[in-house]
Design a protein around this motif. Structure first.
Motif, short mmCIF file in Angstrom:
data_model
loop_
_atom_site.label_atom_id
_atom_site.label_comp_id
_atom_site.label_asym_id
_atom_site.label_seq_id
_atom_site.Cartn_x
_atom_site.Cartn_y
_atom_site.Cartn_z
N THR A 140 0.87 1.88 3.37
CA THR A 140 -0.31 2.73 3.14
C THR A 140 -0.52 3.13 1.49
O THR A 140 -1.29 4.10 1.51
CB THR A 140 -0.17 3.56 3.81
N ASN A 141 1.01 2.77 1.11
CA ASN A 141 0.50 3.44 -0.23
C ASN A 141 -0.07 2.10 -1.24
O ASN A 141 0.16 2.83 -2.18
CB ASN A 141 1.98 3.77 -0.38
N ARG A 142 -0.75 1.42 -1.33
CA ARG A 142 -1.03 0.73 -2.38
C ARG A 142 -2.12 0.40 -1.08
O ARG A 142 -2.49 0.63 0.12
CB ARG A 142 -0.58 -1.01 -1.62
N PRO A 143 -3.53 0.18 -2.29
CA PRO A 143 -4.59 -0.13 -1.54
C PRO A 143 -4.97 -1.14 -0.75
O PRO A 143 -4.14 -2.87 -0.96
CB PRO A 143 -5.53 0.25 -2.87
N VAL A 144 -6.37 -1.14 -0.27
CA VAL A 144 -6.30 -2.48 -0.12
C VAL A 144 -6.72 -3.64 0.03
O VAL A 144 -7.70 -3.12 -0.60
CB VAL A 144 -6.77 -1.75 1.56
N GLN A 145 -5.74 -4.99 0.12
CA GLN A 145 -6.55 -5.97 -0.32
C GLN A 145 -7.62 -6.44 -0.16
O GLN A 145 -8.12 -6.93 1.13
CB GLN A 145 -5.78 -6.82 -0.97
N GLU A 146 -9.12 -7.24 -1.14
CA GLU A 146 -9.99 -7.91 -0.37
C GLU A 146 -9.56 -8.62 0.36
O GLU A 146 -9.27 -9.67 -0.47
CB GLU A 146 -11.33 -8.17 -1.29
#
Length: 163
Positions: A140-146
């Motif tokens: 949850t500390n990283r943005p979600v990758q497309e």
């Protein structure tokens, strides 16, 4: 003049005591409990292994304070104390995985706290086709990758606009 041990020396002796433990079985007065939550001020709420699952407070003895820590889900061996109304027991020993194994072999580990490894192993064998990464919880500390599929769609749209 008597000086007390520095905290590092005290911690060293406590850890040595835990590692060299002879896995002595609990006495009739002692009972095995699981930590439900930490209440602060060296008090912990625990639950018993009985079907009624009685919850009560236990205190951490001075020798463990600032040297040993317990968290939710840890198992303890406690001894009842007479003088407390709310605090009904004191921690005698913090149980490790080795303690659990020895107590299970001796047949005294509570059924309520028992793990069921055969069922877990069976579930893992059924899911052999799943990828290892699918079992991981997302960070949850990283943005979600497309995903790559969406990237391809946007690339084709942008190239169509340029023409």
């Amino acid at each position: 003049m008597h000086r007390s041990h520095p905290s590092t020396t005290r911690r060293k002796h406590l850890i040595k005591e835990m590692m060299e433990d002879d896995y002595e079985l609990p006495t009739e007065q002692q009972q095995i409990v699981r930590v439900v939550r930490s209440c602060g001020n060296n008090l912990h709420e625990v639950e018993t292994a009985t079907p009624e699952s009685e919850n009560f407070l236990v205190s951490m003895p001075n020798k463990y304070r600032k040297n040993m820590w317990v968290k939710r889900g840890d198992f303890l061996l406690v001894e009842p104390i007479e003088e407390g109304d709310k605090v009904k027991a004191e921690i005698f020993k913090i149980l490790t995985n080795d303690h659990v194994k020895e107590y299970t072999k001796a047949g005294i580990w509570p059924e309520r706290f028992a793990k069921n490894p055969p069922q877990e192993a069976k579930a893992q064998n059924d899911d052999e086709d799943s990828d290892f990464e699918d079992d991981l919880t997302p960070n949850t500390n990283r943005p979600v990758q497309e995903s790559d599929e969406e990237d391809e769609d946007t690339d084709t749209e942008s190239s169509d606009e340029e023409d």
